[in-house]
Design a protein around this motif. Structure first.
Motif, mmCIF file in Angstrom:
data_model
loop_
_atom_site.group_PDB
_atom_site.id
_atom_site.type_symbol
_atom_site.label_atom_id
_atom_site.label_comp_id
_atom_site.label_asym_id
_atom_site.label_seq_id
_atom_site.Cartn_x
_atom_site.Cartn_y
_atom_site.Cartn_z
ATOM 1 N N ALA A 267 1.199 -1.435 0.128
ATOM 2 C CA ALA A 267 0.355 -0.136 0.073
ATOM 3 C C ALA A 267 0.718 1.600 0.489
ATOM 4 C CB ALA A 267 -0.982 -0.228 1.328
ATOM 5 N N VAL A 268 2.398 1.122 -0.042
ATOM 6 C CA VAL A 268 3.681 2.596 0.138
ATOM 7 C C VAL A 268 4.311 2.073 -0.525
ATOM 8 C CG1 VAL A 268 2.438 3.382 2.744
ATOM 9 C CG2 VAL A 268 3.735 1.372 2.951
ATOM 10 N N SER A 269 4.195 1.108 -1.778
ATOM 11 C CA SER A 269 5.613 1.297 -2.826
ATOM 12 C C SER A 269 6.578 0.536 -1.686
ATOM 13 C CB SER A 269 6.139 2.789 -3.167
ATOM 14 O OG SER A 269 4.782 3.357 -4.031
ATOM 15 N N GLY A 270 6.404 -0.169 -0.580
ATOM 16 C CA GLY A 270 7.238 -0.653 -0.487
ATOM 17 C C GLY A 270 8.210 0.528 1.318
ATOM 18 N N GLN A 271 7.489 0.820 1.086
ATOM 19 C CA GLN A 271 8.193 2.155 2.164
ATOM 20 C C GLN A 271 7.760 1.712 3.505
ATOM 21 O OE1 GLN A 271 9.705 4.847 1.629
ATOM 22 N NE2 GLN A 271 10.239 5.344 3.148
ATOM 23 N N LEU A 272 8.626 1.754 5.041
ATOM 24 C CA LEU A 272 9.042 1.244 5.778
ATOM 25 C C LEU A 272 7.113 1.942 6.080
ATOM 26 C CD1 LEU A 272 8.334 -1.219 8.499
ATOM 27 C CD2 LEU A 272 11.011 -0.018 9.115
ATOM 28 N N THR A 273 6.235 1.664 6.852
ATOM 29 C CA THR A 273 5.264 2.770 7.440
ATOM 30 C C THR A 273 4.284 2.910 8.739
ATOM 31 O OG1 THR A 273 5.049 3.826 4.919
ATOM 32 C CG2 THR A 273 3.154 4.908 6.792
ATOM 33 N N PHE A 274 4.023 3.461 9.775
ATOM 34 C CA PHE A 274 3.322 2.629 10.700
ATOM 35 C C PHE A 274 1.627 4.029 10.711
ATOM 36 C CE2 PHE A 274 7.515 1.281 12.536
ATOM 37 C CZ PHE A 274 7.280 -0.261 11.773
ATOM 38 N N LEU A 275 0.661 2.935 11.203
ATOM 39 C CA LEU A 275 -0.222 3.979 11.712
ATOM 40 C C LEU A 275 0.254 4.115 13.223
ATOM 41 C CD1 LEU A 275 -2.953 5.464 10.835
ATOM 42 C CD2 LEU A 275 -3.586 3.394 11.374
ATOM 43 N N ILE A 276 -0.182 5.261 13.810
ATOM 44 C CA ILE A 276 -0.128 5.393 15.119
ATOM 45 C C ILE A 276 -1.755 5.559 16.266
ATOM 46 C CG2 ILE A 276 1.329 6.459 17.834
ATOM 47 C CD1 ILE A 276 3.579 6.427 15.703
ATOM 48 N N GLN A 277 -2.326 5.002 16.221
ATOM 49 C CA GLN A 277 -3.220 5.957 17.683
ATOM 50 C C GLN A 277 -2.967 5.914 18.708
ATOM 51 O OE1 GLN A 277 -5.582 2.640 16.549
ATOM 52 N NE2 GLN A 277 -6.421 3.326 14.704
ATOM 53 N N VAL A 278 -3.502 7.109 19.249
ATOM 54 C CA VAL A 278 -3.141 7.585 20.202
ATOM 55 C C VAL A 278 -4.714 8.347 21.566
ATOM 56 C CG1 VAL A 278 -2.140 9.438 22.369
ATOM 57 C CG2 VAL A 278 -0.982 8.624 19.896
ATOM 58 N N SER A 279 -4.788 8.318 22.516
ATOM 59 C CA SER A 279 -5.939 9.055 23.584
ATOM 60 C C SER A 279 -5.422 9.203 24.247
ATOM 61 C CB SER A 279 -7.071 8.346 23.990
ATOM 62 O OG SER A 279 -6.970 7.593 24.033
ATOM 63 N N GLY A 280 -6.160 10.219 24.921
ATOM 64 C CA GLY A 280 -5.217 11.321 26.268
ATOM 65 C C GLY A 280 -6.115 12.046 26.061
ATOM 66 N N THR A 281 -4.917 13.005 27.512
ATOM 67 C CA THR A 281 -5.575 14.579 27.666
ATOM 68 C C THR A 281 -4.778 15.266 27.616
ATOM 69 O OG1 THR A 281 -4.931 14.506 29.821
ATOM 70 C CG2 THR A 281 -7.045 13.252 29.780
ATOM 71 N N VAL A 282 -5.748 16.664 27.496
ATOM 72 C CA VAL A 282 -4.836 17.972 26.598
ATOM 73 C C VAL A 282 -5.424 19.360 27.455
ATOM 74 C CG1 VAL A 282 -5.862 17.756 24.611
ATOM 75 C CG2 VAL A 282 -3.221 19.041 25.423
ATOM 76 N N LYS A 283 -4.583 19.740 28.175
ATOM 77 C CA LYS A 283 -4.719 20.699 28.788
ATOM 78 C C LYS A 283 -3.812 22.100 28.418
ATOM 79 C CE LYS A 283 -4.119 22.914 33.655
ATOM 80 N NZ LYS A 283 -4.332 22.774 34.521
ATOM 81 N N TYR A 284 -4.572 23.496 28.005
ATOM 82 C CA TYR A 284 -4.421 24.039 27.299
ATOM 83 C C TYR A 284 -4.316 25.769 28.455
ATOM 84 C CZ TYR A 284 -5.285 21.770 22.812
ATOM 85 O OH TYR A 284 -5.034 21.362 22.159
ATOM 86 N N GLN A 285 -3.088 26.025 28.424
ATOM 87 C CA GLN A 285 -2.480 26.891 29.382
ATOM 88 C C GLN A 285 -3.817 26.601 31.059
ATOM 89 O OE1 GLN A 285 -3.812 30.624 27.297
ATOM 90 N NE2 GLN A 285 -1.714 31.630 28.129
ATOM 91 N N ASP A 286 -3.919 27.824 30.997
ATOM 92 C CA ASP A 286 -5.517 26.758 32.491
ATOM 93 C C ASP A 286 -6.919 26.844 32.785
ATOM 94 O OD1 ASP A 286 -2.558 27.970 34.413
ATOM 95 O OD2 ASP A 286 -3.682 30.389 34.143
ATOM 96 N N LYS A 287 -6.711 25.461 31.581
ATOM 97 C CA LYS A 287 -8.506 25.495 31.332
ATOM 98 C C LYS A 287 -8.336 23.743 32.223
ATOM 99 C CE LYS A 287 -9.961 28.166 28.066
ATOM 100 N NZ LYS A 287 -8.741 29.554 27.841
ATOM 101 N N LEU A 288 -9.678 23.389 31.888
ATOM 102 C CA LEU A 288 -9.714 21.889 32.609
ATOM 103 C C LEU A 288 -9.245 21.231 31.192
ATOM 104 C CD1 LEU A 288 -13.351 22.715 33.907
ATOM 105 C CD2 LEU A 288 -11.016 21.721 34.919
ATOM 106 N N PRO A 289 -8.869 20.203 31.798
ATOM 107 C CA PRO A 289 -8.177 19.330 30.243
ATOM 108 C C PRO A 289 -9.199 18.630 29.237
ATOM 109 C CG PRO A 289 -7.460 18.312 32.723
ATOM 110 C CD PRO A 289 -8.980 19.501 33.305
#
Length: 140
Positions: A83-105
């Motif tokens: 699917a990627v012309s022989g190029q070593l390629t990975f799909l990474i899936q992440v979930s989590g929380t992010v806090k922007y400045q002083d706001k709630l996550p």
């Protein structure tokens, strides 16, 4: 499963752990280096808004407020070479929380497609979405 497939799956898992650690440390503490993680032609989709090219992606990240990310789940899979012309390629899936400045996550979900370029991993596509309850932006 043959040993080659098992080896690639193991490599995908190790790479996902190392890459996401680097990515979230960079966005939270060394944002001025974010463009180095993307291909020159990389694509970022942030809550449905697309930004193409690592220079424009760098500018986008520099305009975000300070962040603090916590990864909760991480998964990786090998993209078949056919699917990627022989190029070593990975799909990474992440979930989590992010806090922007002083706001709630806020919860987030992020998917990266990364490819080997020399001895470095580069982001081909990066899609992040903050997890808002359905109808949260609707007025009653």
């Amino acid at each position: 499963m043959d040993s080659s497939s098992k080896s690639k799956i193991d490599q995908a898992c190790r790479t996902a752990e190392e890459f996401t650690k680097l990515y979230y440390e960079s966005i939270d503490k060394r944002r001025h280096l974010m463009s180095k993680l993307y291909l020159d032609t990389g694509l970022l989709v942030w809550n449905g808004n697309g930004v193409a090219g690592n220079e424009r992606i760098q500018k986008f990240f520099m305009e975000l407020p300070p962040t603090d990310h916590t990864v909760i789940t991480l998964d990786a899979q090998v993209i078949p070479e056919s699917a990627v012309s022989g190029q070593l390629t990975f799909l990474i899936q992440v979930s989590g929380t992010v806090k922007y400045q002083d706001k709630l996550p806020k919860n987030f979900q992020q998917n990266f497609m990364i490819t080997a370029q020399g001895d470095k991993w580069k982001i081909v596509t990066d899609c992040i979405r903050l997890q808002e309850p359905l109808g949260a932006n609707e007025k009653s």
